[in-house]
Motif scaffolding. Sequence first.
Motif, PDB file in Angstrom:
ATOM      1  N   TYR A   1      36.591  19.641  74.150  1.00 44.71           N
ATOM      2  CA  TYR A   1      35.227  19.905  73.678  1.00 44.71           C
ATOM      3  C   TYR A   1      35.235  20.884  72.504  1.00 44.71           C
ATOM      4  CZ  TYR A   1      30.270  20.992  73.636  1.00 44.71           C
ATOM      5  OH  TYR A   1      28.958  21.155  73.229  1.00 44.71           O
ATOM      6  N   ASP A   2      35.990  21.980  72.644  1.00 42.35           N
ATOM      7  CA  ASP A   2      36.030  22.965  71.559  1.00 42.35           C
ATOM      8  C   ASP A   2      36.538  22.355  70.257  1.00 42.35           C
ATOM      9  OD1 ASP A   2      34.914  25.232  72.677  1.00 42.35           O
ATOM     10  OD2 ASP A   2      36.808  26.114  73.294  1.00 42.35           O
ATOM     11  N   LEU A   3      37.489  21.433  70.359  1.00 46.06           N
ATOM     12  CA  LEU A   3      38.019  20.794  69.150  1.00 46.06           C
ATOM     13  C   LEU A   3      37.011  19.801  68.579  1.00 46.06           C
ATOM     14  CD1 LEU A   3      41.714  20.256  70.278  1.00 46.06           C
ATOM     15  CD2 LEU A   3      40.637  22.270  69.247  1.00 46.06           C
ATOM     16  N   GLY A   4      36.145  19.256  69.424  1.00 43.23           N
ATOM     17  CA  GLY A   4      35.056  18.406  68.931  1.00 43.23           C
ATOM     18  C   GLY A   4      34.107  19.171  68.033  1.00 43.23           C
ATOM     19  N   VAL A   5      33.916  20.455  68.332  1.00 43.47           N
ATOM     20  CA  VAL A   5      33.080  21.288  67.461  1.00 43.47           C
ATOM     21  C   VAL A   5      33.734  21.437  66.091  1.00 43.47           C
ATOM     22  CG1 VAL A   5      32.074  23.585  67.152  1.00 43.47           C
ATOM     23  CG2 VAL A   5      32.058  22.509  69.414  1.00 43.47           C
ATOM     24  N   ILE A   6      35.052  21.633  66.084  1.00 42.80           N
ATOM     25  CA  ILE A   6      35.760  21.705  64.798  1.00 42.80           C
ATOM     26  C   ILE A   6      35.625  20.386  64.040  1.00 42.80           C
ATOM     27  CG2 ILE A   6      38.028  22.050  63.720  1.00 42.80           C
ATOM     28  CD1 ILE A   6      38.801  23.764  66.163  1.00 42.80           C
ATOM     29  N   MET A   7      35.574  19.278  64.756  1.00 36.12           N
ATOM     30  CA  MET A   7      35.393  17.970  64.119  1.00 36.12           C
ATOM     31  C   MET A   7      34.056  17.854  63.388  1.00 36.12           C
ATOM     32  SD  MET A   7      37.960  15.887  64.314  1.00 36.12           S
ATOM     33  CE  MET A   7      37.019  14.477  63.706  1.00 36.12           C
ATOM     34  N   ARG A   8      33.017  18.491  63.917  1.00 35.66           N
ATOM     35  CA  ARG A   8      31.687  18.343  63.307  1.00 35.66           C
ATOM     36  C   ARG A   8      31.542  19.184  62.045  1.00 35.66           C
ATOM     37  NH1 ARG A   8      28.541  22.573  67.251  1.00 35.66           N
ATOM     38  NH2 ARG A   8      28.647  24.289  65.749  1.00 35.66           N
ATOM     39  N   GLU A   9      32.338  20.254  61.939  1.00 37.40           N
ATOM     40  CA  GLU A   9      32.191  21.189  60.828  1.00 37.40           C
ATOM     41  C   GLU A   9      32.791  20.635  59.539  1.00 37.40           C
ATOM     42  OE1 GLU A   9      30.598  24.439  61.009  1.00 37.40           O
ATOM     43  OE2 GLU A   9      29.833  23.333  62.736  1.00 37.40           O
ATOM     44  N   ASP A  10      32.439  21.279  58.399  1.00 30.73           N
ATOM     45  CA  ASP A  10      32.959  20.892  57.083  1.00 30.73           C
ATOM     46  C   ASP A  10      32.807  19.384  56.858  1.00 30.73           C
ATOM     47  OD1 ASP A  10      34.105  23.581  56.450  1.00 30.73           O
ATOM     48  OD2 ASP A  10      35.411  23.101  58.146  1.00 30.73           O
ATOM     49  N   PRO A  11      31.580  18.856  56.972  1.00 31.48           N
ATOM     50  CA  PRO A  11      31.413  17.400  56.887  1.00 31.48           C
ATOM     51  C   PRO A  11      31.805  16.807  55.539  1.00 31.48           C
ATOM     52  CG  PRO A  11      29.279  18.513  56.848  1.00 31.48           C
ATOM     53  CD  PRO A  11      30.298  19.554  57.210  1.00 31.48           C
ATOM     54  N   VAL A  12      31.604  17.547  54.465  1.00 32.16           N
ATOM     55  CA  VAL A  12      31.973  17.012  53.144  1.00 32.16           C
ATOM     56  C   VAL A  12      33.486  16.842  53.058  1.00 32.16           C
ATOM     57  CG1 VAL A  12      31.980  17.471  50.665  1.00 32.16           C
ATOM     58  CG2 VAL A  12      29.934  17.983  52.030  1.00 32.16           C
ATOM     59  N   GLU A  13      34.227  17.862  53.481  1.00 30.29           N
ATOM     60  CA  GLU A  13      35.688  17.786  53.464  1.00 30.29           C
ATOM     61  C   GLU A  13      36.182  16.715  54.435  1.00 30.29           C
ATOM     62  OE1 GLU A  13      34.545  21.947  52.216  1.00 30.29           O
ATOM     63  OE2 GLU A  13      33.850  20.476  53.683  1.00 30.29           O
ATOM     64  N   LEU A  14      35.521  16.588  55.574  1.00 30.70           N
ATOM     65  CA  LEU A  14      35.904  15.575  56.562  1.00 30.70           C
ATOM     66  C   LEU A  14      35.869  14.177  55.958  1.00 30.70           C
ATOM     67  CD1 LEU A  14      36.435  14.950  59.662  1.00 30.70           C
ATOM     68  CD2 LEU A  14      33.970  14.488  59.766  1.00 30.70           C
ATOM     69  N   MET A  15      34.818  13.891  55.189  1.00 27.38           N
ATOM     70  CA  MET A  15      34.611  12.548  54.669  1.00 27.38           C
ATOM     71  C   MET A  15      35.335  12.298  53.346  1.00 27.38           C
ATOM     72  SD  MET A  15      33.029  11.500  57.200  1.00 27.38           S
ATOM     73  CE  MET A  15      32.875   9.807  56.608  1.00 27.38           C
ATOM     74  N   ALA A  16      36.020  13.319  52.838  1.00 28.94           N
ATOM     75  CA  ALA A  16      36.775  13.137  51.593  1.00 28.94           C
ATOM     76  C   ALA A  16      38.040  12.325  51.835  1.00 28.94           C
ATOM     77  CB  ALA A  16      37.120  14.496  50.987  1.00 28.94           C
ATOM     78  N   ALA A  17      38.421  12.191  53.101  1.00 25.30           N
ATOM     79  CA  ALA A  17      39.594  11.392  53.470  1.00 25.30           C
ATOM     80  C   ALA A  17      39.224  10.586  54.706  1.00 25.30           C
ATOM     81  CB  ALA A  17      40.779  12.314  53.723  1.00 25.30           C
ATOM     82  N   ASP A  18      40.206  10.044  55.378  1.00 22.78           N
ATOM     83  CA  ASP A  18      39.952   9.349  56.643  1.00 22.78           C
ATOM     84  C   ASP A  18      39.537  10.395  57.673  1.00 22.78           C
ATOM     85  OD1 ASP A  18      40.008   8.045  59.073  1.00 22.78           O
ATOM     86  OD2 ASP A  18      42.016   7.201  58.811  1.00 22.78           O
ATOM     87  N   PRO A  19      38.302  10.364  58.185  1.00 25.39           N
ATOM     88  CA  PRO A  19      37.860  11.405  59.121  1.00 25.39           C
ATOM     89  C   PRO A  19      38.709  11.483  60.381  1.00 25.39           C
ATOM     90  CG  PRO A  19      36.297   9.580  59.069  1.00 25.39           C
ATOM     91  CD  PRO A  19      37.238   9.377  57.931  1.00 25.39           C
ATOM     92  N   ARG A  20      39.365  10.387  60.720  1.00 24.88           N
ATOM     93  CA  ARG A  20      40.191  10.391  61.922  1.00 24.88           C
ATOM     94  C   ARG A  20      41.466  11.224  61.714  1.00 24.88           C
ATOM     95  NH1 ARG A  20      38.410   6.880  66.594  1.00 24.88           N
ATOM     96  NH2 ARG A  20      39.662   7.865  68.197  1.00 24.88           N
ATOM     97  N   ASP A  21      41.812  11.494  60.470  1.00 21.92           N
ATOM     98  CA  ASP A  21      42.978  12.336  60.211  1.00 21.92           C
ATOM     99  C   ASP A  21      42.821  13.700  60.877  1.00 21.92           C
ATOM    100  OD1 ASP A  21      44.192  10.372  58.719  1.00 21.92           O
ATOM    101  OD2 ASP A  21      43.672  11.250  56.767  1.00 21.92           O
ATOM    102  N   ARG A  22      41.579  14.215  60.877  1.00 17.39           N
ATOM    103  CA  ARG A  22      41.361  15.541  61.453  1.00 17.39           C
ATOM    104  C   ARG A  22      41.568  15.534  62.966  1.00 17.39           C
ATOM    105  NH1 ARG A  22      35.960  18.988  60.231  1.00 17.39           N
ATOM    106  NH2 ARG A  22      36.708  18.631  58.103  1.00 17.39           N
TER     107      ARG A  22
END
Length: 311
Positions: A236-257
């Motif tokens: 769950y805590d890592l899911g919160v990290i997944m939601r953050e920095d959405p612009v950077e997340l979508m600059a590549a394959d979001p599943r990479d994170r």
Amino acid sequence: MTSTDNRPPRWVDEALPATVRAKAEAAGAHAWLRLLPELVADIEADWAIRVGRVYTDATEAFVADATMTDGTPAVLKLIVPRAGNAAAHEVTVLRLAGGDGCARLLRHDVARDALLLEKLGPSLFELGLPVTTRHEILCDVASRVWRPAPDAGLPTGAAKGAWLTTFITGAWERLDRPCAERTVAHALACAERRVAAHDDERAVLVHGDVHEWNTLRAPDGFRLVDPDGLLVEAEYDLGVIMREDPVELMAADPRDRSRWLAARTGLDETAIWEWGVVERVSTGLVLVQVGLQPLAAQMLAAADTIAAMRT
């Protein structure tokens, strides 16, 4: 203490961040807003502290520097009253952590939603570290909190998932559907799977809101503030990290994170990903509700793109 106070009579009202005011109004905490100056004065007198600079970046509470009678710096936090026993849950997490991974709790009064905490240094946000470095720190500090706590009286992952499902459904309609319907359906399906996967035997104490604003420099590295407190899978805590920095997340394959987070911690990538989907939509809706832009739009845009990728 307050009889010789030369501050303007309404200094607390004037210093309260707009986001905190908006959240209080959304929660129906109108009396708290009206009586906040009196509450601050009472806490100053009862705890023999002097309240100073108010934190303008706070979002869930009135937060200000405080000085104790012996000169020790501290932080006063007065949580916006709302359903869910937020103050009691935060106190529970901080007492269980005992300064390991979380800020030390100096005093508390759950009846007044008040906490006095150790003073820490700048946040990860203020330090301006690269995203990958931030994620390494967030993983490491979150893992220090994870521990069995079966009798802590905190909400379970199943209860949290059910609550998020209700919140997302209602908020999406109330806010005039600020993201696509398939995005909501995707989040609800992920929440349903995480609720079904809950296992009391595997559940641990988690912080519940691990991000760069809640991670502050400490003498021993970093510590977390503002815990929500849950008994849930650590993912769950890592899911919160997944939601953050959405612009950077979508600059590549979001599943990479999510893959990187799973490799870093040895936890389940699918669970990390699914909690991230749920947190991204629910938090995006909260940010729309309190007018925190452009982050709200960025988070929901990322959620829309990820939901569309599934089809």
